[in-house]
Design an enzyme around this catalytic site. Structure first.
Site, PDB file in Angstrom:
ATOM      1  N   HIS A 177       0.707  -1.337   0.073  1.00  0.00           N
ATOM      2  CA  HIS A 177       0.020   0.105   0.030  1.00  0.00           C
ATOM      3  C   HIS A 177       0.825   1.216  -0.128  1.00  0.00           C
ATOM      4  O   HIS A 177       1.539   1.762   1.160  1.00  0.00           O
ATOM      5  CB  HIS A 177      -0.849   0.043   1.197  1.00  0.00           C
ATOM      6  N   HIS A 195      -0.898  10.216  -3.169  1.00  0.00           N
ATOM      7  CA  HIS A 195      -2.178   9.751  -2.426  1.00  0.00           C
ATOM      8  C   HIS A 195      -2.987  11.058  -2.561  1.00  0.00           C
ATOM      9  O   HIS A 195      -4.211  11.189  -2.891  1.00  0.00           O
ATOM     10  CB  HIS A 195      -1.940   9.288  -1.202  1.00  0.00           C
TER      11      HIS A 195
HETATM   12  O1  G3P Z   1      -6.641   1.852  -2.751  1.00  0.00           O
HETATM   13  C1  G3P Z   1      -7.160   1.215  -1.731  1.00  0.00           C
HETATM   14  C2  G3P Z   1      -6.830   2.024  -0.549  1.00  0.00           C
HETATM   15  O2  G3P Z   1      -5.496   2.554  -0.673  1.00  0.00           O
HETATM   16  C3  G3P Z   1      -7.990   3.243  -0.470  1.00  0.00           C
HETATM   17  O3  G3P Z   1      -7.533   3.914   0.508  1.00  0.00           O
HETATM   18  O4  G3P Z   1      -6.996   6.402   0.630  1.00  0.00           O
HETATM   19  O5  G3P Z   1      -5.117   4.600   1.020  1.00  0.00           O
HETATM   20  O6  G3P Z   1      -5.811   5.308  -1.295  1.00  0.00           O
HETATM   21  P1  G3P Z   1      -6.238   5.158   0.250  1.00  0.00           P
HETATM   22 CA    CA Z   2      -5.020   3.711  -2.806  1.00  0.00          CA
END
Ligand code: G3P
Ligand code: CA
Length: 266
Positions: free
Chosen positions: A18, A60
């Protein structure tokens, strides 16, 4: 579980780094992505924002306040301006336990730079963020994927596209019907889903991505029975990883791909 099967097989449990291994290194930097690969992640997760001059960069937030030494919206800067910013030092201040001298001064990568660096052996799980703010995003993404010969994909699942925006996913589906799509869903309470919603999703998506905090066993069962993949975000504790795997999720986004690799016995 057989690791020779396609990444998107219902029999696989995939490890998604992530924003890279963002628990260990500044998110969305080449260093964080490298660590993700090293720690056994199947996918590098990339969130996309668009610059003033139409370039796609890995970031992000819509603004640069949290993860650089400057402030303002990504779409109000050119790529050249963004490249002057320090996208690493903030992490050393935020996470002193993981801080490293080498993180100081890291740059925001463009999508092309990520593809140049990791090539066609890596798997990319790409999120289209803020498509309403930057209308040309899906077209730019498809153009770059073609430029790097990542579509049509050599391996099934080498490229996955995710978004909270159904519109963006439908736009992609229309142009590239073979690209696997994950519809991100935002629940604010224990997740529930109807037969009708499931069949609508199946028309364009391979699966869904859901905040793990709102997942429950019966929701997971409903989704899996509808032949949709279910990827949970963002899970950083082994105890929770184990519980979700037992409930039947088919993938986990984590800031600590090393922990998930250990849970999966890899
Ligand atoms: O993309 C899955 C998850 O990452 C969504 O949340 O805000 O971390 O992009 P975010
Ligand atoms: Ca994401």
């Amino acid at each position: 579980k057989n690791s020779s099967e396609s990444l998107l097989s219902v029999n696989r449990m995939i490890n998604i780094a992530h924003r890279g291994a963002s628990g260990h290194a500044p998110e969305h930097t080449i260093k964080a992505y490298e660590l993700g690969e090293k720690m056994g992640a199947d996918y590098i997760e990339i969130d996309l924002q668009m610059t003033k001059d139409g370039e796609l960069v890995a970031m992000h937030d819509a603004d640069i306040d949290r993860t650089t030494d400057k402030t303002g919206f990504v779409h109000s800067f050119t790529l050249k301006e963004l490249k002057e910013m320090d996208a690493g030092s903030w992490f050393n201040l935020e996470s002193p336990g993981a801080a490293q001298e080498a993180y100081k001064g890291l740059k925001i990568p463009t999508l092309q730079e990520v593809f140049e660096h990791f090539g066609s052996d890596a798997n990319y799980y790409i999120e289209i963020k803020q498509p309403d703010e930057s209308p040309g995003m899906t077209a730019a993404l498809i153009r770059i994927l073609k430029e790097y010969q990542l579509i049509p994909a050599e391996r099934e699942g080498a490229i996955v596209i995710q978004s909270f925006s159904k519109e963006s996913l439908l736009e992609i589906h229309q142009q590239e019907p073979d690209l696997p799509l994950i519809q991100l869903l935002s629940y604010k309470q224990p997740a529930q889903i109807t037969e009708r919603e499931l069949s609508e999703l199946r028309e364009y998506a391979t699966g869904i991505g859901v905040n793990y905090l709102y997942l429950n066993e019966s929701f997971i069962k409903d989704v899996r029975e509808a032949d949709l993949l279910l990827h949970a975000y963002t899970v950083n504790e082994k105890r929770e990883m184990n519980a979700l795997i037992n409930w039947g999720v088919t993938g986990i986004f984590t800031n600590y791909p090393d922990r998930l690799s250990e849970v999966l016995g890899k």
